[in-house]
Design a protein around this motif. Structure first.
Motif, PDB file in Angstrom:
ATOM      1  N   LEU A 204     -11.469  13.985   7.148  1.00  0.00           N
ATOM      2  CA  LEU A 204     -12.437  13.258   6.333  1.00  0.00           C
ATOM      3  C   LEU A 204     -13.003  14.162   5.242  1.00  0.00           C
ATOM      4  O   LEU A 204     -12.989  15.394   5.350  1.00  0.00           O
ATOM      5  CB  LEU A 204     -13.574  12.741   7.219  1.00  0.00           C
ATOM      6  CG  LEU A 204     -13.155  11.879   8.416  1.00  0.00           C
ATOM      7  CD1 LEU A 204     -14.385  11.437   9.201  1.00  0.00           C
ATOM      8  CD2 LEU A 204     -12.325  10.677   7.976  1.00  0.00           C
TER       9      LEU A 204
ATOM     10  N   HIS B   3      -6.272   4.291  -0.547  1.00  0.00           N
ATOM     11  CA  HIS B   3      -7.494   3.477  -0.521  1.00  0.00           C
ATOM     12  C   HIS B   3      -7.981   3.161   0.893  1.00  0.00           C
ATOM     13  O   HIS B   3      -8.688   2.165   1.096  1.00  0.00           O
ATOM     14  CB  HIS B   3      -7.305   2.178  -1.318  1.00  0.00           C
ATOM     15  CG  HIS B   3      -6.734   2.380  -2.685  1.00  0.00           C
ATOM     16  ND1 HIS B   3      -7.350   3.184  -3.614  1.00  0.00           N
ATOM     17  CD2 HIS B   3      -5.602   1.907  -3.261  1.00  0.00           C
ATOM     18  CE1 HIS B   3      -6.623   3.183  -4.714  1.00  0.00           C
ATOM     19  NE2 HIS B   3      -5.562   2.429  -4.528  1.00  0.00           N
ATOM     20  N   LEU B   4      -7.619   3.999   1.873  1.00  0.00           N
ATOM     21  CA  LEU B   4      -8.146   3.826   3.221  1.00  0.00           C
ATOM     22  C   LEU B   4      -9.396   4.682   3.336  1.00  0.00           C
ATOM     23  O   LEU B   4      -9.334   5.910   3.214  1.00  0.00           O
ATOM     24  CB  LEU B   4      -7.095   4.252   4.245  1.00  0.00           C
ATOM     25  CG  LEU B   4      -7.310   3.849   5.701  1.00  0.00           C
ATOM     26  CD1 LEU B   4      -7.418   2.334   5.840  1.00  0.00           C
ATOM     27  CD2 LEU B   4      -6.168   4.375   6.568  1.00  0.00           C
ATOM     28  N   ASP B   5     -10.558   4.062   3.569  1.00  0.00           N
ATOM     29  CA  ASP B   5     -11.814   4.814   3.579  1.00  0.00           C
ATOM     30  C   ASP B   5     -12.041   5.473   4.931  1.00  0.00           C
ATOM     31  O   ASP B   5     -11.215   5.367   5.849  1.00  0.00           O
ATOM     32  CB  ASP B   5     -12.991   3.910   3.199  1.00  0.00           C
ATOM     33  CG  ASP B   5     -13.213   2.763   4.178  1.00  0.00           C
ATOM     34  OD1 ASP B   5     -12.638   2.773   5.287  1.00  0.00           O
ATOM     35  OD2 ASP B   5     -13.976   1.835   3.825  1.00  0.00           O
ATOM     36  N   ALA B   6     -13.179   6.178   5.052  1.00  0.00           N
ATOM     37  CA  ALA B   6     -13.438   6.952   6.264  1.00  0.00           C
ATOM     38  C   ALA B   6     -13.475   6.069   7.506  1.00  0.00           C
ATOM     39  O   ALA B   6     -12.911   6.423   8.553  1.00  0.00           O
ATOM     40  CB  ALA B   6     -14.755   7.721   6.116  1.00  0.00           C
TER      41      ALA B   6
ATOM     42  N   ARG C 236       0.837  -1.199   0.000  1.00  0.00           N
ATOM     43  CA  ARG C 236       0.000   0.000   0.000  1.00  0.00           C
ATOM     44  C   ARG C 236       0.870   1.247   0.000  1.00  0.00           C
ATOM     45  O   ARG C 236       1.858   1.352   0.732  1.00  0.00           O
ATOM     46  CB  ARG C 236      -0.935  -0.007   1.213  1.00  0.00           C
ATOM     47  CG  ARG C 236      -1.913  -1.183   1.214  1.00  0.00           C
ATOM     48  CD  ARG C 236      -2.826  -1.112   2.408  1.00  0.00           C
ATOM     49  NE  ARG C 236      -3.833  -0.071   2.238  1.00  0.00           N
ATOM     50  CZ  ARG C 236      -5.074  -0.294   1.829  1.00  0.00           C
ATOM     51  NH1 ARG C 236      -5.463  -1.511   1.541  1.00  0.00           N
ATOM     52  NH2 ARG C 236      -5.932   0.684   1.705  1.00  0.00           N
TER      53      ARG C 236
ATOM     54  N   GLY D 207     -11.932   3.258   7.957  1.00  0.00           N
ATOM     55  CA  GLY D 207     -10.566   2.846   8.226  1.00  0.00           C
ATOM     56  C   GLY D 207      -9.745   3.952   8.853  1.00  0.00           C
ATOM     57  O   GLY D 207      -8.929   3.720   9.753  1.00  0.00           O
TER      58      GLY D 207
ATOM     59  N   ASP E 269     -18.622  12.750   4.895  1.00  0.00           N
ATOM     60  CA  ASP E 269     -18.282  11.637   5.778  1.00  0.00           C
ATOM     61  C   ASP E 269     -18.740  11.957   7.194  1.00  0.00           C
ATOM     62  O   ASP E 269     -18.677  13.114   7.637  1.00  0.00           O
ATOM     63  CB  ASP E 269     -16.764  11.387   5.787  1.00  0.00           C
ATOM     64  CG  ASP E 269     -16.262  10.774   4.497  1.00  0.00           C
ATOM     65  OD1 ASP E 269     -17.069  10.143   3.797  1.00  0.00           O
ATOM     66  OD2 ASP E 269     -15.066  10.926   4.191  1.00  0.00           O
TER      67      ASP E 269
ATOM     68  N   GLY F 197      -8.136  12.327   3.856  1.00  0.00           N
ATOM     69  CA  GLY F 197      -7.423  11.091   4.119  1.00  0.00           C
ATOM     70  C   GLY F 197      -6.172  11.235   4.947  1.00  0.00           C
ATOM     71  O   GLY F 197      -5.477  10.246   5.218  1.00  0.00           O
TER      72      GLY F 197
ATOM     73  N   SER G 190      -0.634   9.503   4.882  1.00  0.00           N
ATOM     74  CA  SER G 190      -1.879   9.037   4.284  1.00  0.00           C
ATOM     75  C   SER G 190      -1.601   7.706   3.610  1.00  0.00           C
ATOM     76  O   SER G 190      -0.494   7.444   3.136  1.00  0.00           O
ATOM     77  CB  SER G 190      -2.427  10.051   3.267  1.00  0.00           C
ATOM     78  OG  SER G 190      -1.494  10.269   2.219  1.00  0.00           O
TER      79      SER G 190
END
Length: 381
Positions: free
Chosen positions: A242, A186-189, A18, A191, A246, A266, A183
């Motif tokens: 965020l 592809h880490l969402d809220a 990642r 996460g 979000d 992010g 950051s």
């Protein structure tokens, strides 16, 4: 209060692949040429702003760096202080505590550390003609408290009471520390919130690696980090930004905040470390944070920092066997999670050597003071 929510896994088999990006915000304390500590009592905003005016401005910085409402943060360097306003919200003055240096967002830890080193050197070069230089200490060694004088007017009360961070903004006038930013692609809220809760929970075992504020009111305080003892519970340990829409987490101090510019979406900020005298230590700590973001084994979660635990480690540091073991467990977890990331593992090895020696900058500062050497404006009689 501790959260019982389960960790949110990354879900993929190759978490080591990642992509991360990094930035550093470092607050500089200042000394006069004769070695006296410089702050708002004997240094003016205009004096420091003239130094900033002489430093270069790069338009390429602005997609990454926020300028702010008052336009003070126009460059990588800006005067950090407490702003006062008139009854209609017009800026009246800014009492300075020092100068902040911040990097652009970089694709590697090494690039962020290198950028900070270069800009600190430029700042010291610009400060010298003004009879000033940068210093590293995480708490004002002369004055413990910043008095809000005159009291806030009605407009200021409305402005300063709007969020936990604004309400406690005066606390930062005595403290100096970094925001270490990272950051993860592809880490969402959900996460991001989980990472913030994890870092908040484990903060008491992270911060002793950085302690650099052993002085208070002109003498050793008996603590390795006055900053940690004073700010924890009032200010965040970790904060994530965020996107609009979000769901924010309601907490005091804050755990989440809506991003103010697109580049902040992010972003994970760890805010509880003391200011570090060697930028290489920031790089090592960023690698540790990277490993903890990738880790899927640590189960501790908190929404707000454990103030009592922070006050304990502020005094005991890594000399306490339980604290030392807790920090070691985080190093172990990060090392496993960083498998395949050679540069991060090398930095983690260097950090582990500091941990093995139970080392933090405050120990060296106290030793220099006891030897009669000048330390951030103080000298033992």
């Amino acid at each position: 209060m501790a959260d019982r929510s389960a960790p949110i896994p990354f879900g993929g088999r190759h978490v080591q692949d990642r992509a991360f990006r990094y930035g550093i915000e470092h607050e500089c304390a200042l000394l006069h040429a004769d070695g006296r500590f410089a702050d708002y009592t004997d240094t003016t905003f205009d004096e420091l702003q003239r130094v900033i005016d002489g430093l270069p401005e790069d338009p390429g910085d602005y997609p990454d760096l926020r300028v702010g409402d008052q336009g003070i943060k126009r460059k990588r360097w800006y005067v950090e202080g407490y702003e006062r306003f008139d009854d209609h919200g017009g800026l009246v003055r800014c009492d300075p505590k020092g100068i902040e240096v911040r990097t652009r967002i970089h694709d590697s830890v090494d690039a962020a550390v290198g950028a900070l080193r270069a800009d600190l050197a430029r700042l010291d070069g610009a400060l010298a003609p003004a009879g000033l230089c940068t210093a590293v200490v995480a708490f004002n060694p002369i004055r413990s408290e910043y008095a809000i004088e005159p009291p806030l007017n009605a407009w200021e009360r409305g402005h300063r009471l709007g969020s936990p961070e604004e309400r406690t903004a005066h606390v930062h006038m005595s403290t100096y520390g970094p925001d270490l930013n990272l950051s993860c692609a592809h880490l969402d809220a959900a996460g991001l919130v989980d990472v913030a809760r994890k870092l908040t929970h484990y903060s008491p075992w992270l911060v002793p690696l950085s302690f650099s504020s052993p002085f208070r009111d002109g003498a050793p305080s008996g603590e390795l980090s006055v900053r940690t003892a004073v700010r924890t519970g009032q200010r965040p340990a970790a904060l994530v930004f965020l996107a609009e829409g979000d769901e924010q987490v309601a907490s005091d101090p804050s755990l989440t905040q809506q991003a103010r510019i697109p580049a902040e979406v992010g972003r994970i900020e760890f805010k509880a470390f003391d200011a570090c005298p060697d930028p290489a230590l920031y790089g090592e700590l960023l690698s540790l944070l990277t490993g903890l973001v990738l880790d899927e084994t640590l189960g501790g979660r908190r929404t707000t920092p454990d103030a009592a635990a922070h006050r304990h480690v502020a005094r005991a540091g890594l000399a306490d066997d339980e604290v030392h073991a807790g920090t070691g467990a985080l190093l172990d977890a990060a090392e496993i999670a960083l498998a395949g990331r050679a540069a991060d593992l090398a930095r983690l090895d260097a950090l582990r050597e500091r941990w093995t020696r139970r080392e933090c900058p405050a120990v060296a500062m106290l030793a220099a003071y006891e030897a009669g050497e000048p330390v951030v404006g103080l000298r033992r009689a």
